[in-house]
Design a protein around this motif. Structure first.
Motif, mmCIF file in Angstrom:
data_model
loop_
_atom_site.group_PDB
_atom_site.id
_atom_site.type_symbol
_atom_site.label_atom_id
_atom_site.label_comp_id
_atom_site.label_asym_id
_atom_site.label_seq_id
_atom_site.Cartn_x
_atom_site.Cartn_y
_atom_site.Cartn_z
ATOM 1 N N GLY A 139 13.570 -13.718 14.969
ATOM 2 C CA GLY A 139 13.411 -14.976 14.247
ATOM 3 C C GLY A 139 12.722 -16.058 15.053
ATOM 4 O O GLY A 139 11.824 -16.751 14.554
ATOM 5 N N TYR A 140 13.106 -16.218 16.311
ATOM 6 C CA TYR A 140 12.552 -17.301 17.122
ATOM 7 C C TYR A 140 11.036 -17.202 17.291
ATOM 8 O O TYR A 140 10.334 -18.216 17.126
ATOM 9 N N TYR A 157 17.360 -25.414 15.830
ATOM 10 C CA TYR A 157 18.401 -25.065 14.869
ATOM 11 C C TYR A 157 18.873 -23.626 15.042
ATOM 12 O O TYR A 157 20.017 -23.294 14.734
ATOM 13 N N ILE A 158 17.971 -22.768 15.512
ATOM 14 C CA ILE A 158 18.366 -21.371 15.736
ATOM 15 C C ILE A 158 19.462 -21.299 16.791
ATOM 16 O O ILE A 158 20.436 -20.536 16.658
ATOM 17 N N ILE A 282 20.480 -18.909 -1.437
ATOM 18 C CA ILE A 282 21.617 -19.822 -1.245
ATOM 19 C C ILE A 282 21.312 -20.814 -0.126
ATOM 20 O O ILE A 282 21.666 -22.003 -0.225
ATOM 21 N N CYS A 283 20.658 -20.368 0.944
ATOM 22 C CA CYS A 283 20.283 -21.290 2.018
ATOM 23 C C CYS A 283 19.398 -22.411 1.484
ATOM 24 O O CYS A 283 19.613 -23.596 1.784
ATOM 25 N N LEU A 310 13.096 -19.319 4.728
ATOM 26 C CA LEU A 310 12.574 -18.379 5.720
ATOM 27 C C LEU A 310 13.663 -17.933 6.687
ATOM 28 O O LEU A 310 13.707 -16.767 7.086
ATOM 29 N N TYR A 311 14.545 -18.856 7.058
ATOM 30 C CA TYR A 311 15.640 -18.486 7.954
ATOM 31 C C TYR A 311 16.551 -17.440 7.296
ATOM 32 O O TYR A 311 17.021 -16.514 7.961
#
Length: 792
Positions: A139-140, A157-158, A282-283, A310-311
């Motif tokens: 992800g990062y 935020y990650i 939902i995010c 995207l997260y």
């Protein structure tokens, strides 16, 4: 351009605030290189593991380095340097609330659906799977490539979300796994208080959690700066994480998809749906609701909600597989799901990011593109459906239940495809009557495809006891066609046609979206509740056909007290003949029963005629597509500006609406007895005719030979006493047979296998080694009500 005017169309642009002069909120230029870097390293790790350059033991060592040294150092470094002043706390709470919501949704559904024997372990591990993302390794780099130049604060935020998730949600999952271990123990020496203590100790011993806490403490002590004497040491460990973690991810994928079984496919579909569809939606929605009044502009708010989407798409982390291996629970499902979700997430992230970086979009050409996609998919799907319906009629299964309802579903899908093809031509003409008639046919049939999966699932529940439908089939047929027709009629009467639109999904505007949402919600609730009830009913029956056994008279009460005379261990050279070549004991079904009057073969055919597993899979896949459609409708109804990601969901819904024929063809279009077996026999005959002097020889591997040797010498005699029964196979003949599901249960009971998937693989090896075979040699070994007999 005003927002109401946009809503009458596809609502794909941002109106006045999204012009060609507005700078993009992310940069896609570095996304493809980042994806290539990540998945290239994953591929290298997979190749190294597949070629055995790095063994599984060595891979575990690399995994320990990544999880116990590199990642803790990375978290410590970033916790110390983190700037809490730039954190938008409502956004962070929104992501955490979304994760908690998905965790408990998966947990509750699993507790309701899963077998009582394994419900707690599945609830714990599946919930962790759906919420723990591969934030740091995969992800990062992607977030850095997209937002480093425009929103560098998004990277932090990650580091905030992942540790909180590890400390808040994972302990709940661990508690469920510990409860399962406690329930599996016969003496149950641990008390509930001890279980809580074990979970807390396990969380505190986790180096990731420990270093996050230490990093936050030193954040205030060191004033956001790492001392010079240890800066290079921490940087060295932290920088080693990225490549090593991705390489280890590739290593952990080796051989996982080969462990898939029919029982794990359903769980995989639900888990991947929860991770890649429900989680991102939902995010995004929680950010839309909770962060609406806390950002400086609508553009900033939209950027945060898109980032949340995207997260949510980030795949599951490899550490979930480590947890499953630690508890020795649900390893096949978790590892296979990790592999599939990782590779499915890449195209979703790329397409989403590409759409978000387009500076301006004109709705009209986009509507034309959406219409063309629906048209092209309908043509191909129509061909697949025509094949599938032809197979159903040639095999004469359309006369039986529940296939009668399935044929109605196929007919509705055919009408939907034909109507969409007609709509593509009629909508471009200025003929009001033609528009209304085509729209009525299109949405009457499309709503019917929405309703039928729920009705088919309901019919399976009504038929699970004794095989007879408790209501008249005509009642369900009328409901399957009448309810959609009634909804379409109400829409025509109350709706108002929207001008300047060719998209059938918005032809009558907001009333049409509301009607579609009601139909979708009704079918999802009906189908979901029916599948849950069907699953709960299998805890006792396992789809066994005991009533049919007594009706056909195939099973006798006599069970051999001792093994048959011929149940002696053969010479090791003879017992590893390929399955199908060994001789059968006297009194059994020959070397392959081909008699049309064989009662055992008839019984298997009757069991196969219902094809419960296929219908469950069909209903499940279509219910997932209904969930995507409902998400699209709710997104449009409740979002201030649906935005570009809505376009991605619209195209997906168009494909699943008019491409249902692909699912139907995959499940029902390849009939085993009508197509696959005759084709295989024809190919075999042609091959042997070309090479008559060569006899087909199958080489048995050393692993299979060792498994068969151990079973024959140590376990076969006991297995024969426990599960082999004399069953009537003709008017005057009996056979010593057992069911595949009975062997799986026996392997679990005696401890030769840990779960049903492992027992299935064990049985496959025994059949490949010639220890037993199917009575007609038409099937491999399956965890099902199929009859097998031991060979000499």
């Amino acid at each position: 351009m005003e927002v109401p005017a946009i809503r009458n169309n596809l609502n794909l642009s941002y109106g006045d605030m999204d012009t060609s002069d507005t700078p993009p909120t992310m940069s896609i230029d570095k996304l493809f290189p980042a994806l290539l870097e990540c998945f290239g390293i994953i591929l290298c790790g997979y190749i190294a593991g597949r070629a055995n350059i790095i063994t599984s033991t060595q891979a575990k060592g690399l995994g320990n380095f990544v999880s116990k040294f590199a990642l803790p150092a990375l978290l410590f470094k970033n916790m110390v340097l983190l700037d809490f002043g730039n954190v938008i706390w409502p956004f962070l709470w929104s992501i955490l609330i979304a994760k908690v919501s998905v965790f408990f949704i998966v947990c509750v559904i699993t507790l309701l659906v899963a077998s009582p024997d394994t419900r707690f372990s599945k609830a714990g591990l599946f919930s962790i799977f759906a919420t723990q993302s591969n934030d740091f390794a995969l992800g990062y780099p992607i977030v850095e490539a997209l937002y480093k130049n425009t929103h560098p604060e998004y990277l932090q935020y990650i580091y905030l979300v992942a540790p909180v998730s590890l400390m808040l949600l994972n302990p709940i999952g661990f508690a469920f796994c510990e409860i399962q271990k406690w329930r599996d123990q016969r003496d149950r020496q641990q008390s509930k208080l001890q279980i809580v203590g074990v979970v807390i100790l396990q969380v505190l011993k986790n180096p990731i959690v420990f270093m996050v806490v230490i990093g936050i403490i030193f954040h205030f002590i060191l004033d956001q700066k790492i001392p010079a004497f240890m800066e290079q040491f921490v940087d060295g460990l932290a920088n080693s994480f990225g490549g090593a973690a991705l390489f280890y991810l590739g290593l952990s994928m080796v051989g996982q998809l080969g462990k898939l079984t029919r029982s794990t496919v359903v769980a995989l579909i639900l888990l991947i749906t929860a991770k890649l569809l429900v989680m991102p939606l939902i995010c995004r929605e929680t950010v839309e609701l909770l962060d609406a009044d806390n950002t400086s502009s609508n553009l900033e708010h939209s950027s945060l909600s898109n980032y949340a989407f995207l997260y949510g798409v980030f795949p599951s982390a490899p550490s979930v597989a480590i947890y499953a291996a630690h508890y020795n629970m649900e390893l096949q499902v978790v590892t296979s799901g990790m592999v599939i979700s990782t590779f499915l997430s890449a195209p979703i992230m790329y397409v989403s990011a590409w759409l978000l970086t387009i500076p301006w979009m004109d709705p009209k050409p986009l509507m034309d593109s959406l219409q063309n996609v629906s048209f092209n998919v309908s043509i191909i799907s129509l061909v697949a459906l025509a094949w599938t319906v032809t197979v159903m009629f040639l095999s004469k299964t359309f006369k039986r239940l529940p296939h009668m309802f399935t044929v109605n579903l196929f007919l509705a899908q055919i009408l939907a495809c034909v109507s969409m093809i007609m709509w593509n031509f009629v909508v471009r003409q200025d003929r009001f009557i033609g528009h209304v008639l085509t729209f009525t046919l299109l949405y009457g049939s499309l709503y019917s495809t929405y309703v039928w999966p729920g009705l088919i699932a309901l019919s399976l529940v009504l038929m699970k006891r004794g095989g007879e439908l408790k209501v008249a089939p005509g009642f369900l047929v009328i409901a399957g066609w009448g309810v959609p027709a009634l909804v379409a009629a109400v829409l025509l009467v109350t709706g108002e046609r929207m001008p300047d639109t060719i998209d059938s999904a918005f032809f009558y505007g907001r009333p049409q979206i509301i009607c579609t949402s009601v139909v979708l919600a009704f079918s999802i609730v009906l189908g979901g509740c029916s599948l849950v009830g069907l699953r709960r009913g299998t805890w006792d029956s396992k789809y066994h056909v005991l009533e049919r056994d007594s009706m056909l008279g195939t099973t006798e009460d006599l069970r051999p007290q001792t093994g048959p005379d011929t149940q002696t261990i053969p010479d090791s050279r003879d017992m590893f003949e390929p399955a199908g070549t060994g001789s059968i004991n006297r009194g059994q079904c020959g070397t392959g029963c081909e008699s049309p009057g064989c009662l055992l073969a008839q019984e298997e055919q009757q069991v196969a005629d219902r094809q419960v597993a296929r219908h469950v899979l069909l209903c499940l896949l279509l219910t997932v597509s209904l969930l995507a459609n409902l998400s699209s409708c709710l997104w449009w109804l409740f979002s201030r500006v649906p935005g570009r990601l809505y376009l991605e969901l619209q195209f997906f819904c168009a494909v699943v609406n008019y491409g249902q024929g692909f699912i139907s063809f995959w499940i029902f279009g390849l009939d085993k007895h009508l197509i696959i077996l005759p084709f295989k026999k024809k190919i075999s005959c042609l091959w042997h005719r070309r090479k008559p002097e060569e006899q087909p020889q199958r080489v048995v591997s050393d692993d299979i030979m060792m498994t068969c040797t151990q079973f024959l010498r140590c376990h076969k005699e006991q297995c024969v006493r426990d599960i082999v029964q004399k069953k009537r196979c003709g008017e005057r003949t009996v056979a010593d047979t057992f069911l595949g599901s009975e062997l799986v249960e026996w392997l679990l009971r005696v401890g030769l296998s840990q779960d049903r998937g492992e027992a299935l693989l064990y049985g496959v090896r025994l059949q490949q080694g010639g220890v037993f075979q199917h009575i007609t040699q038409e099937y491999g070994f399956k965890d099902d009500d199929l009859h097998y007999c031991f060979t000499a």
